[in-house]
Enzyme design. Structure first.
Site, mmCIF file in Angstrom:
data_model
loop_
_atom_site.group_PDB
_atom_site.id
_atom_site.type_symbol
_atom_site.label_atom_id
_atom_site.label_comp_id
_atom_site.label_asym_id
_atom_site.label_seq_id
_atom_site.Cartn_x
_atom_site.Cartn_y
_atom_site.Cartn_z
ATOM 1 N N HIS A 1 0.846 -1.193 0.000
ATOM 2 C CA HIS A 1 0.000 0.000 0.000
ATOM 3 C C HIS A 1 0.885 1.248 0.000
ATOM 4 C CE1 HIS A 1 -3.058 -2.916 0.995
ATOM 5 N NE2 HIS A 1 -3.983 -1.984 0.847
ATOM 6 N N ARG B 1 -4.994 -11.078 -4.806
ATOM 7 C CA ARG B 1 -6.228 -10.351 -4.477
ATOM 8 C C ARG B 1 -6.779 -9.726 -5.744
ATOM 9 N NH1 ARG B 1 -8.047 -5.085 -1.072
ATOM 10 N NH2 ARG B 1 -6.247 -4.097 -2.048
ATOM 11 N N GLU C 1 -15.847 -5.363 3.146
ATOM 12 C CA GLU C 1 -15.259 -4.033 3.340
ATOM 13 C C GLU C 1 -16.276 -2.949 3.674
ATOM 14 O OE1 GLU C 1 -11.807 -3.294 0.545
ATOM 15 O OE2 GLU C 1 -12.909 -4.798 -0.589
ATOM 16 N N ASP D 1 -11.996 0.844 3.768
ATOM 17 C CA ASP D 1 -13.191 1.254 3.029
ATOM 18 C C ASP D 1 -14.402 1.411 3.934
ATOM 19 O OD1 ASP D 1 -12.693 1.428 0.002
ATOM 20 O OD2 ASP D 1 -11.626 -0.383 0.559
ATOM 21 N N ARG E 1 -5.779 -3.992 8.192
ATOM 22 C CA ARG E 1 -5.594 -2.744 8.927
ATOM 23 C C ARG E 1 -4.586 -1.849 8.226
ATOM 24 N NH1 ARG E 1 -7.214 -3.434 14.243
ATOM 25 N NH2 ARG E 1 -5.791 -1.821 14.951
ATOM 26 N N ARG F 1 -9.573 5.997 -3.348
ATOM 27 C CA ARG F 1 -9.079 4.998 -2.409
ATOM 28 C C ARG F 1 -8.940 5.606 -1.017
ATOM 29 N NH1 ARG F 1 -7.412 0.118 -4.063
ATOM 30 N NH2 ARG F 1 -7.091 -0.251 -6.278
#
Length: 1060
Positions: A154, A562, A683, A724, A762, A895
């Site tokens: 991320h 994913r 989410e 999210d 997280r 995002r």
């Protein structure tokens, strides 16, 4: 907003911390004096003094005078030239980074000097035994514990990797500076080294000029393993073992590890078109290559250490068999070599393509030639890549580098752990070579060339490693470990060929396919040492290597895949339309389940080989094909983003099954490993509320229930997303919905007798579910952490928590003890139903308030773009994926990371507190204040939620946020900013009422002091950012202005100690 000091803020000694800050600050001043001159330094010091004075006055409650000084500071900044603003931003950013290094160093120092350390294995094991847990129950629970830390790519790590390494060097020098035996001359040399590092940092470009690729991100993850986790894991496991032995009488079994590691780097394709099937394959092979490289270094050191002759009969027999096999193989090779003429070899070299002859630098050097564990081994990573250059050889002679790198000894054919010979199907290649253009004669020629390179070892190599049977009194351990090294090097060579898409015809006896194959000879050496009275030697480097193999396996970190659920539906649409069955996505849920279950029970493939599909669909099918080729030995879970139905899970099972049937048919044998476990990720608030019913529906399907019992040991994994859900409904509502969803999922699995592992997605900031690890695990619903847990660590938090071996050991212990406590002493549930009802009411009001601002106020989107640097964050080049899932400009498709990141920059941190004040106020106004105070004292979940919000409010800065509005926001929208600031004050007021604190962060004064120490540098950077944004929005093509803005973003991230 999670500060990297949160977990251990109580462990910092301020005297030594201040000393280090002064040392680093004075050295930076010296560097700046030389680099930018006295005139600019006077201006810098004036700005810092103004900011410091304003901060002191605000803390003393003299608001008006503080405001005057801040106005004067803003005025001076607005009159700066662009060059002056750019240099000031750089200087203050580096000050904050150096302060961060000092903080991290003092965490390490305090942890080293305090015994027993809070939350350590020794501390928690003692608490549990004293509290009535039997030694046997403690031992069994620790041994069965399964925690997996998943490192993700991320985009929240803002520092370039180059600067991260330089910061690590400074941390090492600070550590060296603590030595009490340093003489005057040594200390002077150390100061010179620090000065050189800081000079190097100042002269280095802070900005990434290009976006990283997914493979770059994966390399960064592998760097964390090499520079830190590789050293930390054995140390951590020794701590666990020693504490277990102390409190239960039994050490941790050698092949038992409570913690393992996973990765999303190179596997997370959700909204990232840059992560392709080829990227996933290459990253998986790179991970295996790196694991083998690290094992080779350790085996080299072991061969040097285990020089003794005394051994068990089993080891002696094995060593003699290896020597006999070597002798016969050398004779055969010599005979073959004499029979091949030079002209024949030239002919073969003309027919066959050349093999790679250049290997990664230092790959074949023994680890004893590098820094020892006691020294500073700075991180580095050399990996083969797709830009590997092949050398064309015209004379047909093997490369001398090949010859020296490859050990010529053939390997003894050892049986696999299951008793099957190594040439069984399970030992065959896990990856199908992509190149099929080589005919049989070319393959034969290639194999002969390779054999020649093996036979023709240079004299220099023979001098380094004389043949074992020629050396009198040879140590049997060295013989066996030499054989292990030989197979490891051939394994590494095979991986390089696979990465190059070259034909790879290795005999399965010659390389390792599973970690059990590596462990077999190592365990034999360990048992031999123990039986001969050399247990002290066995429990040293050899035990550490065995534990590393157990923890890291063949690939260091198993790679998760994913993808978003709609991409799978699109793929099935294409398939069903091609087969004239209709459009899958238009069917209702029951029809989808009926179709999927029927196909899963069948034995024929669903996807015809002749099918032609759109590129997006082909990429999904290619991904499943790569997953079938790699199997569960290299890959972890398949995570479905935005999962909402049972059919989302069965769709993956069907696509997996179909790909495995196709690949198996081509290989003529079963695919390696098993199917990947499929993990639905819930989410949004809507999906979290339905999570329990989706799992119930899934487990009620006979085929699926039998499948997970047979193939996944009756274990279901479910992931819950914090980012999210927080962006969807606000942090307060998201926390409550996540709590209820976990309760419901656990209950659903219990109804069917299925074990469950919850996977927590997280983020680093509290707005995305971050917070101190220990507090987070201890506040989960009772029964949700039963000895197993998966959790992501993202972006800057990976470096902060695991960047140094010492901090990594501490974090691993915290994970272990928190999960152990949550298993043996689960946190308390809400004491009465009234508490749940109050929480439900507060959540509802909080959500309404949050959504009325973020999604329903037509002015909010424009206000967000004006008041924050969100639009400019894309220039940072900190991640390979786009900032939006889709091209829409609304909040919905933005995002969560840039959403939180932007508000963190302005110090408003809106996502973490918006709606909280309204929810708390409503319940308090109805007379339930005392109930909330009781909930805070007795319900761990509610207490941690309030404490985290209080921490965020302590970091928020209303005057700074107001300054952004006054300069950047249109006058017509400034009232919205004023209204939001009033809501921030209300949230703080009611949080203090419930917690009983007089001021924010009263329960964490150390953290508050650390934050205050950063403000004289942080506040001017915020003011600089406002001024630069103002100029940039009038001159958006000015690249120098853009660079200056990015520098301020870096500086604020350093001061806040996190990004998004």
């Amino acid at each position: 907003m999670t500060d990297t000091t949160d977990d251990i803020a109580e462990e910092i000694s301020f005297q030594s911390f201040d000393d280090d800050c002064r040392l680093l600050g004075s050295l930076l001043n010296d560097v700046l004096q030389r680099e930018v001159g006295t005139k600019f330094m006077d201006k810098l010091e004036r700005n810092r003094t103004l900011a410091q004075s304003a901060c002191n006055l605000r803390m003393a409650g003299v608001e008006d005078t503080a405001q005057l000084l801040e106005n004067q500071l803003a005025s001076e900044i607005s009159n700066m030239t662009l060059e002056e603003a750019f240099t000031l931003a750089r200087a203050f950013s580096h000050y904050l980074n150096l302060m961060g290094i000092a903080e991290t160093h003092h965490r390490v120092r305090k942890a080293r000097n305090v015994a027993p350390l809070s939350k350590s294995c020794d501390d928690i094991f003692n608490q549990l035994v004293q509290g009535g847990v039997t030694p046997d129950e403690l031992y069994q629970t620790v041994c069965k514990q399964e925690v997996e830390i998943v490192l993700t790519a991320h985009p929240t790590q803002i520092n370039r990797r180059t600067l991260q390494y330089k910061h690590i060097r400074i941390a090492h020098l600070l550590d060296y500076n603590d030595r009490p035996d340093l003489g005057v001359e040594d200390r002077e040399m150390l100061i010179e080294d620090l000065m050189r590092e800081i000079t190097s940092i100042w002269q280095t470009d802070e900005l990434r000029r290009h976006k990283p690729t997914p493979v770059d991100e994966a390399r960064a993850g592998l760097n964390i393993v090499e520079q830190s986790l590789w050293k930390a894991v054995p140390h951590y496991l020794r701590r666990v073992s020693n504490a277990l032995k102390k409190h239960t009488g039994r050490p941790l079994p050698l092949t038992c590890t409570p913690i393992k590691f996973g990765s999303w780097m190179g596997g997370d394709r959700d909204g990232n078109p840059n992560v392709t099937a080829k990227v996933t394959r290459d990253v998986s092979l790179l991970s295996r290559w790196m694991a083998i490289d690290l094992y080779i270094r350790e085996v080299d050191s072991l061969r040097f250490e285990l020089s003794m002759n005394r051994c068990s009969d089993r080891l002696s027999k094995l060593a003699n068999e290896i020597l006999e096999e070597e002798t016969s193989s050398d004779d055969r090779h010599e005979s073959w070599n004499q029979s091949l003429s030079r002209s024949q070899m030239k002919l073969h070299s003309q027919q066959a393509p050349a093999l790679p002859t250049q290997l990664p630098p230092r790959a074949d050097l023994p680890s004893c030639t590098e820094c020892s564990d006691g020294g500073s081994q700075y991180p580095r990573l050399e990996l083969p890549g797709t830009d590997y250059k092949l050398l064309n050889r015209q004379d047909g002679q093997g490369s001398s580098l090949d010859s020296s790198f490859q050990n010529s000894r053939p390997n003894l054919r050892m049986s696999l752990p299951n008793g099957n010979p190594a040439n069984s199907s399970s030992a065959h290649s896990a990856v199908t070579p992509r190149s099929t253009s080589f005919n049989s004669s070319q393959l034969l020629a290639q194999r002969k060339i390779f054999a020649e390179s093996q036979m023709g070892r240079s004299s220099f190599q023979k001098l380094l490693e004389p043949r074992a049977f020629q050396s009198p009194g040879i140590a049997p351990y060295r013989v066996v470990l030499g054989n292990v090294k030989d197979k490891l090097m051939k394994t590494q060579r095979r991986l390089e060929l696979l990465l190059e898409d070259l034909p790879c015809e290795y005999d399965p006896w010659d390389y390792y396919e599973t970690s059990d194959q590596i462990l077999e000879p190592l365990l034999l050496c360990y048992d031999s040492l123990q039986s001969c009275g050399s247990g002290m030697l066995a429990d040293g480097r050899l035990a550490d290597l065995i534990r590393r193999v157990t923890t890291f396996g063949m690939g260091l970190m198993k790679l998760d895949l994913r993808q978003e659920s709609c991409r799978h539906a699109d793929t099935l649409d294409a398939i069903t339309r091609y087969l004239d069955m209709g459009t899958y996505s238009e069917w209702d849920e029951e029809k989808k389940l009926e179709f999927l279950t029927k196909e899963l029970k069948g034995k024929r493939p669903l996807v015809p080989p002749s099918i032609e599909v759109a590129p997006d669909v082909k990429e999904v099918l290619d991904t499943f094909r790569v997953a079938a080729e790699l199997g569960s030995d290299s890959l972890g879970a398949y995570v479905i983003s935005m999962a909402s139905n049972a059919s989302d899970v069965l769709a993956i099972e069907l696509l997996q099954k179909d790909a495995r049937l196709a690949v198996s048919g081509e290989l003529g044998r079963p695919c390696p490993g098993g199917t990947l476990r499929v993990v639905p990720l819930f989410e949004t608030v809507k999906d979290l509320r339905a999570a329990g019913s989706v799992i119930r529906k899934l487990l009620s399907i006979d085929w699926y229930r039998e499948h997970i019992i047979k193939n996944h040991y009756g274990h279901q994994e479910v992931m819950v997303g914090y980012s999210d859900s927080g962006k969807d409904a606000g942090r307060f509502t998201a926390a409550w919905e996540l709590y209820k969803a976990q309760e419901d999922v656990v209950a659903a699995c219990n109804e069917f007798g299925i074990k469950v592992t919850l996977f927590h997605g997280r983020g680093g900031s509290i707005g995305r579910g971050g917070g101190p690890t220990y507090l987070a695990i201890q506040s989960q619903p009772p029964g949700s952490v039963m000895g197993s847990l998966r959790s992501t660590e993202q972006g800057e938090m990976v470096q902060a928590k695991f960047g140094l071996p010492q901090t990594a050991v501490r974090q691993l212990e915290i994970y272990t003890t928190a999960v152990l406590l949550a298993t043996l002493r689960p946190p308390q549930p809400p004491r009465e139903e009234k508490w749940r009802n109050l929480m439900e009411e507060m959540s509802k009001i909080s959500c309404q308030n949050y959504r009325s601002v973020v999604y329903e106020n037509p002015e909010f989107l424009a206000y967000f773009h004006e008041a924050t640097p969100q639009a400019e964050l894309g220039f940072l080049n900190i991640g390979s994926r786009p900032t939006r899932r889709k091209s829409s400009t609304g909040i919905g498709h933005l995002r969560a990371i840039p959403w939180v990141f932007a508000w963190t920059q302005t110090r408003f941190v809106l996502p973490a507190w918006l709606g909280v004040g309204a929810g708390l106020q409503c319940v308090c106004d109805k007379g339930h204040t005392d109930d909330l105070k009781e909930m805070y004292k007795e319900w761990p979940f509610f207490q941690s939620t309030i404490d985290l919000i209080e921490m965020v409010l302590g970091k928020a800065d209303i005057p700074i946020a107001k300054h952004y509005d006054e300069v950047l926001v249109s006058e017509s929208r400034r009232e919205l900013g004023s209204k939001l600031r009033r809501e921030l004050l209300a949230a703080g007021k009611y949080v203090l009422v419930i917690s009983g604190h007089e001021k924010l962060s009263e329960n964490n004064r150390i953290l508050r002091r650390l934050i205050e120490s950063r403000l004289p540098y942080l506040n001017p950077i915020n003011m600089l950012q406002v001024e630069i944004l103002k100029r940039l929005r009038c001159d958006d093509a000015n690249h120098k202005l853009r660079d200056a803005l990015l520098i301020t973003i870096n500086g604020i991230a350093a001061g806040m100690r996190n990004t998004g």
